[in-house]
Motif scaffolding. Structure first.
Motif, short mmCIF file in Angstrom:
data_model
loop_
_atom_site.label_atom_id
_atom_site.label_comp_id
_atom_site.label_asym_id
_atom_site.label_seq_id
_atom_site.Cartn_x
_atom_site.Cartn_y
_atom_site.Cartn_z
N MET A 1 0.85 -1.18 0.00
CA MET A 1 0.00 0.00 0.00
C MET A 1 0.89 1.24 0.00
SD MET A 1 -2.56 1.26 2.95
CE MET A 1 -4.22 1.31 2.45
N ASP A 2 0.60 2.18 -0.85
CA ASP A 2 1.36 3.42 -0.93
C ASP A 2 0.87 4.39 0.14
OD1 ASP A 2 2.79 2.50 -3.09
OD2 ASP A 2 1.39 3.33 -4.54
N GLU A 3 1.84 5.09 0.75
CA GLU A 3 1.48 6.08 1.76
C GLU A 3 1.50 7.46 1.10
OE1 GLU A 3 2.69 7.26 6.32
OE2 GLU A 3 3.70 5.62 5.29
N VAL A 4 0.54 8.28 1.45
CA VAL A 4 0.42 9.62 0.89
C VAL A 4 0.74 10.63 1.99
CG1 VAL A 4 -1.15 11.29 -0.16
CG2 VAL A 4 -1.33 8.87 -0.76
N PHE A 5 1.57 11.63 1.66
CA PHE A 5 1.95 12.67 2.60
C PHE A 5 1.41 14.01 2.13
CE2 PHE A 5 5.09 9.33 3.06
CZ PHE A 5 5.21 9.23 4.44
N ASP A 6 1.11 14.88 3.09
CA ASP A 6 0.69 16.23 2.77
C ASP A 6 1.87 17.09 2.33
OD1 ASP A 6 -2.04 15.83 3.58
OD2 ASP A 6 -1.38 15.98 5.66
N VAL A 7 3.03 16.84 2.96
CA VAL A 7 4.23 17.66 2.71
C VAL A 7 5.42 16.75 2.50
CG1 VAL A 7 5.79 19.39 3.69
CG2 VAL A 7 3.34 19.52 4.17
N LEU A 8 6.22 17.06 1.50
CA LEU A 8 7.47 16.37 1.24
C LEU A 8 8.58 17.41 1.29
CD1 LEU A 8 9.17 13.94 0.33
CD2 LEU A 8 8.59 14.55 -2.02
N VAL A 9 9.52 17.22 2.22
CA VAL A 9 10.65 18.14 2.35
C VAL A 9 11.88 17.41 1.82
CG1 VAL A 9 12.06 19.46 3.96
CG2 VAL A 9 9.61 19.21 4.40
N ILE A 10 12.59 18.06 0.91
CA ILE A 10 13.80 17.46 0.36
C ILE A 10 15.00 18.14 1.00
CG2 ILE A 10 15.11 17.01 -1.73
CD1 ILE A 10 12.50 16.49 -3.07
N GLY A 13 18.79 19.70 6.15
CA GLY A 13 19.64 20.74 6.73
C GLY A 13 18.77 21.58 7.64
N ALA A 14 19.28 22.72 8.06
CA ALA A 14 18.54 23.59 8.97
C ALA A 14 17.17 23.99 8.39
CB ALA A 14 19.36 24.84 9.29
N ALA A 15 17.13 24.37 7.13
CA ALA A 15 15.87 24.80 6.51
C ALA A 15 14.89 23.63 6.38
CB ALA A 15 16.14 25.42 5.15
N GLY A 16 15.39 22.47 5.96
CA GLY A 16 14.52 21.31 5.81
C GLY A 16 13.94 20.83 7.13
N LEU A 17 14.79 20.80 8.16
CA LEU A 17 14.30 20.37 9.48
C LEU A 17 13.29 21.37 10.04
CD1 LEU A 17 17.61 19.06 11.07
CD2 LEU A 17 15.68 17.71 10.25
N THR A 18 13.53 22.67 9.82
CA THR A 18 12.59 23.69 10.27
C THR A 18 11.26 23.56 9.53
OG1 THR A 18 14.41 25.18 10.82
CG2 THR A 18 12.23 26.17 10.56
N GLY A 20 10.03 20.87 8.22
CA GLY A 20 9.39 19.66 8.74
C GLY A 20 8.73 19.88 10.08
N MET A 21 9.40 20.63 10.96
CA MET A 21 8.83 20.91 12.29
C MET A 21 7.54 21.71 12.17
SD MET A 21 12.03 21.65 14.87
CE MET A 21 12.47 23.17 14.10
N TYR A 22 7.55 22.76 11.33
CA TYR A 22 6.35 23.58 11.20
C TYR A 22 5.22 22.84 10.51
CZ TYR A 22 8.34 27.74 13.24
OH TYR A 22 8.86 28.64 14.13
N ALA A 23 5.53 22.01 9.53
CA ALA A 23 4.49 21.22 8.87
C ALA A 23 3.87 20.23 9.86
CB ALA A 23 5.07 20.47 7.67
N SER A 24 4.70 19.61 10.68
CA SER A 24 4.19 18.67 11.69
C SER A 24 3.34 19.37 12.72
CB SER A 24 5.35 17.95 12.37
OG SER A 24 6.02 17.13 11.44
N ARG A 25 3.78 20.56 13.15
CA ARG A 25 2.98 21.33 14.12
C ARG A 25 1.62 21.68 13.56
NH1 ARG A 25 7.38 25.71 16.36
NH2 ARG A 25 8.62 24.23 17.59
N ALA A 26 1.55 21.83 12.24
CA ALA A 26 0.28 22.14 11.57
C ALA A 26 -0.55 20.88 11.33
CB ALA A 26 0.54 22.86 10.26
#
Length: 67
Positions: A1-10, A13-18, A20-26
Motif C-alpha cells: 500500500m502506498d502512503e500519501v503525505f501532505d508535505v514532502l521536504v527534500i 539541513g537547517a531549513a529542511g528540518l525547520t 518539517g517541524m512547522y508542517a508537523s505542528r500544523a
C-alpha cells in the motif's frame, strides 16, 4: 500500500528540518528525504554562533537537537 503525505521536504539541513517541524505542528503528514547525515553542512561546522534563539553550540549538537 502506498502512503500519501501532505508535505514532502527534500533535504534535512537547517531549513529542511525547520520546514518539517512547522508542517508537523500544523498536523500535516510530513516526510523529510535526505541523503547523508541529518543536519546537512552544520554537522561539519565546529561552532555555530548565529542561529536565532540558540546559544553558541557545535553544529552536530544543533543538528541532533533539531532532529
Amino acid at each position: 500500500m502506498d502512503e500519501v503525505f501532505d508535505v514532502l521536504v527534500i533535504g534535512a539541513g537547517a531549513a529542511g528540518l525547520t520546514a518539517g517541524m512547522y508542517a508537523s505542528r500544523a498536523k500535516l503528514s510530513t516526510l523529510i528525504l535526505n541523503e547523508g547525515a541529518v543536519g546537512g553542512q552544520m554537522v561539519l561546522t565546529e561552532e555555530i554562533a548565529n542561529y536565532p534563539g540558540v546559544p553558541v553550540t557545535k553544529g552536530y549538537i544543533l543538528a541532533e537537537t533539531m532532529k
